[in-house]
Scaffold this motif. Structure first.
Motif, PDB file in Angstrom:
ATOM      1  N   THR A   1      -3.061 -30.487  37.496  1.00  0.00           N
ATOM      2  CA  THR A   1      -4.059 -30.051  37.850  1.00  0.00           C
ATOM      3  C   THR A   1      -5.497 -31.290  37.837  1.00  0.00           C
ATOM      4  OG1 THR A   1      -3.124 -28.505  36.005  1.00  0.00           O
ATOM      5  CG2 THR A   1      -5.937 -28.717  35.921  1.00  0.00           C
ATOM      6  N   GLY A   2      -4.886 -32.047  36.620  1.00  0.00           N
ATOM      7  CA  GLY A   2      -6.016 -33.415  37.407  1.00  0.00           C
ATOM      8  C   GLY A   2      -5.940 -34.048  38.461  1.00  0.00           C
ATOM      9  N   VAL A   3      -4.939 -34.020  39.101  1.00  0.00           N
ATOM     10  CA  VAL A   3      -4.986 -34.570  40.391  1.00  0.00           C
ATOM     11  C   VAL A   3      -5.344 -33.858  41.898  1.00  0.00           C
ATOM     12  CG1 VAL A   3      -3.590 -35.044  42.353  1.00  0.00           C
ATOM     13  CG2 VAL A   3      -2.314 -35.817  40.091  1.00  0.00           C
ATOM     14  N   ILE A   4      -4.936 -32.810  41.977  1.00  0.00           N
ATOM     15  CA  ILE A   4      -5.986 -31.424  42.510  1.00  0.00           C
ATOM     16  C   ILE A   4      -6.925 -31.493  42.367  1.00  0.00           C
ATOM     17  CG2 ILE A   4      -6.014 -29.469  43.052  1.00  0.00           C
ATOM     18  CD1 ILE A   4      -2.451 -29.039  42.427  1.00  0.00           C
TER      19      ILE A   4
ATOM     20  N   PHE B   1     -10.007 -35.823  32.839  1.00  0.00           N
ATOM     21  CA  PHE B   1     -10.561 -34.619  31.629  1.00  0.00           C
ATOM     22  C   PHE B   1      -9.684 -33.391  32.026  1.00  0.00           C
ATOM     23  CE2 PHE B   1     -15.015 -36.192  30.670  1.00  0.00           C
ATOM     24  CZ  PHE B   1     -14.287 -37.174  29.771  1.00  0.00           C
ATOM     25  N   ALA B   2      -9.740 -32.871  33.328  1.00  0.00           N
ATOM     26  CA  ALA B   2      -9.119 -31.627  33.784  1.00  0.00           C
ATOM     27  C   ALA B   2      -7.693 -31.465  33.278  1.00  0.00           C
ATOM     28  CB  ALA B   2      -9.597 -31.110  35.064  1.00  0.00           C
TER      29      ALA B   2
ATOM     30  N   ASP C   1     -19.639 -36.133  42.121  1.00  0.00           N
ATOM     31  CA  ASP C   1     -19.530 -37.751  41.350  1.00  0.00           C
ATOM     32  C   ASP C   1     -18.615 -37.567  40.702  1.00  0.00           C
ATOM     33  OD1 ASP C   1     -21.843 -38.782  43.731  1.00  0.00           O
ATOM     34  OD2 ASP C   1     -23.292 -37.735  41.738  1.00  0.00           O
ATOM     35  N   PHE C   2     -18.495 -38.890  40.620  1.00  0.00           N
ATOM     36  CA  PHE C   2     -16.928 -39.193  39.628  1.00  0.00           C
ATOM     37  C   PHE C   2     -15.549 -38.360  38.992  1.00  0.00           C
ATOM     38  CE2 PHE C   2     -21.285 -39.565  37.194  1.00  0.00           C
ATOM     39  CZ  PHE C   2     -21.802 -40.557  37.760  1.00  0.00           C
ATOM     40  N   PRO C   3     -15.338 -37.996  40.637  1.00  0.00           N
ATOM     41  CA  PRO C   3     -13.713 -37.139  40.361  1.00  0.00           C
ATOM     42  C   PRO C   3     -12.412 -37.423  40.224  1.00  0.00           C
ATOM     43  CG  PRO C   3     -14.770 -38.439  42.808  1.00  0.00           C
ATOM     44  CD  PRO C   3     -15.396 -38.613  42.242  1.00  0.00           C
ATOM     45  N   ILE C   4     -12.667 -38.748  39.603  1.00  0.00           N
ATOM     46  CA  ILE C   4     -11.125 -39.249  39.309  1.00  0.00           C
ATOM     47  C   ILE C   4     -11.807 -39.171  37.474  1.00  0.00           C
ATOM     48  CG2 ILE C   4     -10.277 -41.138  37.969  1.00  0.00           C
ATOM     49  CD1 ILE C   4     -10.842 -42.775  40.501  1.00  0.00           C
TER      50      ILE C   4
ATOM     51  N   LEU D   1      -5.897 -45.096  33.649  1.00  0.00           N
ATOM     52  CA  LEU D   1      -6.561 -44.526  33.253  1.00  0.00           C
ATOM     53  C   LEU D   1      -7.983 -44.929  32.255  1.00  0.00           C
ATOM     54  CD1 LEU D   1      -4.082 -41.968  32.227  1.00  0.00           C
ATOM     55  CD2 LEU D   1      -5.535 -42.057  33.725  1.00  0.00           C
ATOM     56  N   PHE D   2      -6.941 -45.994  31.926  1.00  0.00           N
ATOM     57  CA  PHE D   2      -8.961 -46.719  30.723  1.00  0.00           C
ATOM     58  C   PHE D   2      -9.735 -47.420  31.196  1.00  0.00           C
ATOM     59  CE2 PHE D   2      -5.664 -46.392  27.052  1.00  0.00           C
ATOM     60  CZ  PHE D   2      -6.017 -45.676  26.096  1.00  0.00           C
ATOM     61  N   HIS D   3      -9.427 -47.931  32.455  1.00  0.00           N
ATOM     62  CA  HIS D   3     -10.002 -48.937  33.360  1.00  0.00           C
ATOM     63  C   HIS D   3     -10.959 -47.195  34.448  1.00  0.00           C
ATOM     64  CE1 HIS D   3     -11.042 -51.695  36.834  1.00  0.00           C
ATOM     65  NE2 HIS D   3     -10.706 -50.716  37.029  1.00  0.00           N
ATOM     66  N   ALA D   4     -10.032 -46.514  34.354  1.00  0.00           N
ATOM     67  CA  ALA D   4     -10.839 -45.031  35.865  1.00  0.00           C
ATOM     68  C   ALA D   4     -12.219 -45.031  34.853  1.00  0.00           C
ATOM     69  CB  ALA D   4      -9.944 -44.548  36.264  1.00  0.00           C
ATOM     70  N   LEU D   5     -11.584 -44.860  33.203  1.00  0.00           N
ATOM     71  CA  LEU D   5     -12.502 -43.979  32.417  1.00  0.00           C
ATOM     72  C   LEU D   5     -13.906 -44.871  32.116  1.00  0.00           C
ATOM     73  CD1 LEU D   5     -10.427 -42.137  29.717  1.00  0.00           C
ATOM     74  CD2 LEU D   5     -11.819 -41.039  31.286  1.00  0.00           C
ATOM     75  N   ARG D   6     -13.306 -45.625  32.139  1.00  0.00           N
ATOM     76  CA  ARG D   6     -14.535 -47.116  31.526  1.00  0.00           C
ATOM     77  C   ARG D   6     -15.393 -47.116  32.624  1.00  0.00           C
ATOM     78  NH1 ARG D   6     -13.542 -52.804  28.959  1.00  0.00           N
ATOM     79  NH2 ARG D   6     -15.718 -53.977  28.339  1.00  0.00           N
TER      80      ARG D   6
END
Length: 361
Positions: A221-224, A243-244, A235-238, A92-97
């Motif tokens: 919810t986040g995955v869907i 966030f969702a 852009d930035f779907p991850i 999660l943190f790697h994706a956010l950064r």
């Protein structure tokens, strides 16, 4: 020395006509709550990691018990959950950064597109008869360098938070080890209070069930959302999926906050059609999961009044900062379940609910 008569008279003045606490009791109780919350705010730097660890431990209690019932040793089950949650945090943190850094590089493109959209909107409003001098010539936007510096600060903060999660994961592991001994401790600590032990166990089961189901539905919810936005081409779907999932813990308000930036990026990056599809995706997911799936899994509604949701966000945000805002609704729901477990306080749980549920009474 007071006589029995004076003591009884004092008791009568303390209790109201219905035999309940007087106004002074409520005032003293309210003052005590404010003092406790202020104390928690003062030590929020210490409490926040423990609060996150407790939330993770409660959410992991159901899979932990499931593994133990199938013969997995307790220590091994705890280590599996510890490694799984740690890997999830890292991803999660790697994706956010990465998303924040990429967003900083694309900031000039979004600024240019936003300027074009604003100009088109201004021309349309002027064509409707609005005087041009009453409208701004351009939308005030921060400089690109400011956005880049802000993104670098956020990325650095995420890296520091990643380093601090070791304490959260360590506390999470020890809380899971304590989970198996909790029923025995309750029996020894309250040997003569069988009814209190039953209520406590019922409360703990209700909390475990609520946190596990809410965590599972938030993850879904986040995955869907992330997958749907990727298919649409936003852009930035991850980032928007994360966030969702996180803001799904906050009913109504959370879904709006989570959808707003994704819709804006879809509009600027892909046009009106992508924005409409994004709105439809968020509405469909929140209705299907929040209004249909969650009530069926939980067996009954555990909703909170919209006013209580707003107050919870402000109070827990004031006490624990961003962590408190994220966990405001789970914390309030735990308090609501605790109030439901006691006959004397069930009326407060009814007032906190979003509807008059007869099964709470």
């Amino acid at each position: 020395m007071w006589s029995r008569t004076s003591v009884r008279e004092t008791d009568v003045t303390i209790l109201n006509q219905n035999g309940g606490p007087s106004t002074w009791h409520w005032l003293v109780g309210g003052a005590a709550v404010v003092i406790i919350l202020a104390g928690l705010q003062a030590v929020s730097g210490i409490v926040n990691p423990l609060l996150l660890a407790a939330f993770l431990a409660i959410a992991s209690a159901t899979p932990l018990n499931w593994m133990q019932r199938r013969g997995v040793p307790a220590v091994l089950a705890v280590m599996i959950l510890f490694l799984g949650v740690g890997l999830l945090f890292f991803l999660l943190f790697h994706a956010l950064r990465g998303a924040v850094e990429t967003m900083a590089t694309q900031a000039p493109e979004y600024q240019e597109q936003l300027t074009i959209v604003f100009g088109q909107l201004r021309e349309y409003v002027v064509s409707m008869g609005v005087p041009p001098e009453s409208l701004p010539e351009q939308i005030p936007l921060p400089a690109v360098g400011t956005l880049t510096d802000a993104a670098a600060t956020v990325a650095s903060g995420i890296g520091q938070f990643t380093a601090a999660t070791f304490l959260v994961l360590l506390a999470f592991m020890f809380l899971l080890l304590e989970e198996s001994t909790l029923p025995g401790k309750l029996s020894v600590a309250f040997p003569a209070s069988r009814r209190a032990r039953v209520r406590t166990r019922r409360f703990l089961r209700a909390v475990d069930r609520y946190i596990f189901i809410k965590s599972a539905t938030s993850t879904l919810t986040g995955v869907i959302i992330g997958t749907g936005l990727w298919l649409i081409g936003v852009d930035f779907p991850i980032l928007w999926g994360i966030f969702a999932g996180l803001l799904n813990f906050i009913p109504t308000v959370g879904s709006i906050i989570a959808a707003a930036p994704a819709v804006a990026v879809a509009l600027l990056g892909g046009g009106l059609l992508d924005a409409v599809l994004t709105v439809a995706l968020y509405v469909a997911v929140n209705v299907a999961i929040g209004s249909i799936t969650e009530p069926r899994l939980m067996g009954r509604t555990l909703g909170l009044s919209p006013l209580v949701v707003l107050i919870s966000l402000m109070v827990w945000g004031w006490v624990f900062g961003p962590v408190g805002m994220l966990l405001s609704i789970p914390l309030t729901m735990i308090a609501k379940l605790a109030l439901e477990a006691q006959p004397e306080t069930r009326w407060i749980a009814v007032l906190l609910s979003d509807r008059a549920d007869e099964r709470i009474r």
